[in-house]
Design a protein around this motif. Structure first.
Motif, short mmCIF file in Angstrom:
data_model
loop_
_atom_site.label_atom_id
_atom_site.label_comp_id
_atom_site.label_asym_id
_atom_site.label_seq_id
_atom_site.Cartn_x
_atom_site.Cartn_y
_atom_site.Cartn_z
N LYS A 1 -0.49 10.34 -6.84
CA LYS A 1 -0.33 11.10 -5.68
C LYS A 1 -1.50 11.86 -4.73
N ASN A 2 -2.40 11.78 -5.60
CA ASN A 2 -3.76 12.30 -5.09
C ASN A 2 -4.49 11.55 -4.41
N SER A 3 -4.23 10.02 -4.71
CA SER A 3 -5.14 9.27 -4.08
C SER A 3 -4.94 9.07 -2.55
N ALA A 4 -5.96 8.60 -1.88
CA ALA A 4 -6.01 8.39 -0.44
C ALA A 4 -4.97 7.09 -0.04
N VAL A 5 -5.06 6.09 -1.13
CA VAL A 5 -4.27 4.84 -0.69
C VAL A 5 -4.11 4.41 -2.00
N THR A 6 -3.02 3.69 -2.74
CA THR A 6 -2.72 3.05 -3.89
C THR A 6 -2.61 1.70 -3.52
N PHE A 7 -3.30 0.81 -3.84
CA PHE A 7 -2.93 -0.74 -3.93
C PHE A 7 -2.10 -1.44 -4.90
N LYS B 1 1.27 7.30 8.86
CA LYS B 1 2.13 8.16 8.37
C LYS B 1 2.15 7.84 6.83
N PRO B 2 2.27 8.86 5.76
CA PRO B 2 2.57 8.53 4.46
C PRO B 2 3.52 7.54 4.38
N GLY B 3 3.59 6.80 3.22
CA GLY B 3 4.64 5.80 3.11
C GLY B 3 4.08 4.54 2.39
N LEU B 4 5.08 3.55 2.40
CA LEU B 4 4.84 2.32 1.94
C LEU B 4 4.83 1.35 3.06
N TYR B 5 3.51 0.49 2.92
CA TYR B 5 3.10 -0.53 3.98
C TYR B 5 2.94 -1.87 3.21
N ARG B 6 2.75 -2.79 3.91
CA ARG B 6 2.49 -4.17 3.38
C ARG B 6 1.54 -4.69 4.15
N TYR B 7 0.51 -5.53 3.94
CA TYR B 7 -0.72 -6.10 4.22
C TYR B 7 -0.20 -7.43 4.99
N LEU C 1 0.78 -1.28 0.00
CA LEU C 1 -0.14 0.07 0.03
C LEU C 1 0.92 1.27 -0.19
N LEU C 2 0.55 2.00 -0.99
CA LEU C 2 1.02 3.53 -0.84
C LEU C 2 -0.03 4.39 -0.07
N ILE C 3 0.46 4.67 1.01
CA ILE C 3 -0.58 5.56 2.16
C ILE C 3 -0.27 6.91 1.85
#
Length: 248
Positions: free
Chosen positions: A163-169, A126-132, A117-119
């Motif tokens: 960049k304008n999304s809330a989250v990108t999967f 916090k904005p950044g990169l995550y993994r589910y 996820l790009l938050i």
């Protein structure tokens, strides 16, 4: 580049070319999900059982589904993100085979996908990169690099709405999880499964006043490198942005 590579792929993954799979050879199956660093930051998500999302008629969800590339500045609630993750890759049960039974279909219940996820705009994150981490329904923080949104955008051929999304999967496939049972034909099933996952995201988004845009145009090598994937055993298959609808 070899001409007709698509036709060759379809030909060579026909059943008549199949050899014994690693499952048939008695080799152990790969883990149900990737391991993670024990020192990683894990973030608990709201329990799915306690989420109260408004209901939406299935026919209405299907009829009103369309790709959306412009989003409101309204942040996504953490509860809503939890709901989206459960609806797209949520684990309902781990059975004795072992296998995971999830909210989307997968060939042989192999579920080859890992969700990154790009938050950009989610309350409490916090904005950044995550993994589910699907089995435990948690998020793992990977990077809070302030340039991460731009890096993902660049890897996706400068599609600015990322960049304008809330989250990108970002869905990556662990190829051997599927190949263990189906051999080379498993590559077909990985791409079929991607459609199941993304369609669930589209339909679920409607119930939380949000929209989605699926993305298949990206620089494979660049986005794999960005996520730390080797591009062969694990690789990105599909991307989708999501954000709140602009009202009025």
């Amino acid at each position: 580049m070899t001409k007709g590579i698509g036709k060759e792929f379809m030909e060579k993954t026909k059943h008549k070319y199949e050899e014994d799979s690693d499952q048939e050879k008695g080799l152990p199956q790969p883990p149900l999900e990737l391991e993670w660093d024990e020192n990683a930051v894990l973030i608990g998500l709201p329990s799915v059982d306690k989420l109260e999302m408004k209901s939406m008629d299935l026919r209405k969800a299907i009829e009103t589904r369309k790709s959306l590339r412009k989003y409101a500045d309204t942040p996504l609630a953490l509860e809503e993100l939890s709901y989206l993750l459960w609806c797209t890759q949520g684990v309902k049960q781990v059975v004795s085979r072992p296998a995971t039974l999830r909210t989307v279909p997968s060939a042989g219940a192999r579920h080859a996908f890992e969700t990154f996820l790009l938050i950009n705009n989610v309350e409490g994150l916090k904005p950044g990169l995550y993994r589910y981490i699907a089995i435990s329904h948690k998020l793992m923080e990977i990077s809070t690099d302030p340039e991460m949104a731009q890096k993902v955008t660049t890897a996706c051929h400068e599609q600015e709405f990322i960049k304008n999304s809330a989250v990108t999967f970002i869905w990556s496939a662990v190829a051997y999880r599927m190949k263990w049972r189906y051999g080379e034909r498993g590559y077909r099933y990985i791409h079929l499964d991607a459609g199941h996952v993304c369609q669930n995201l589209y339909l679920t988004a409607g119930s939380i006043d949000s929209g989605v845009c699926a993305i298949a145009s990206f620089d494979d090598d660049e986005i794999n490198k960005l996520l730390g994937l080797d591009g062969e055993e694990q690789f990105v298959v599909y991307v989708a942005t999501l954000g709140k609808r602009i009202q009025g």
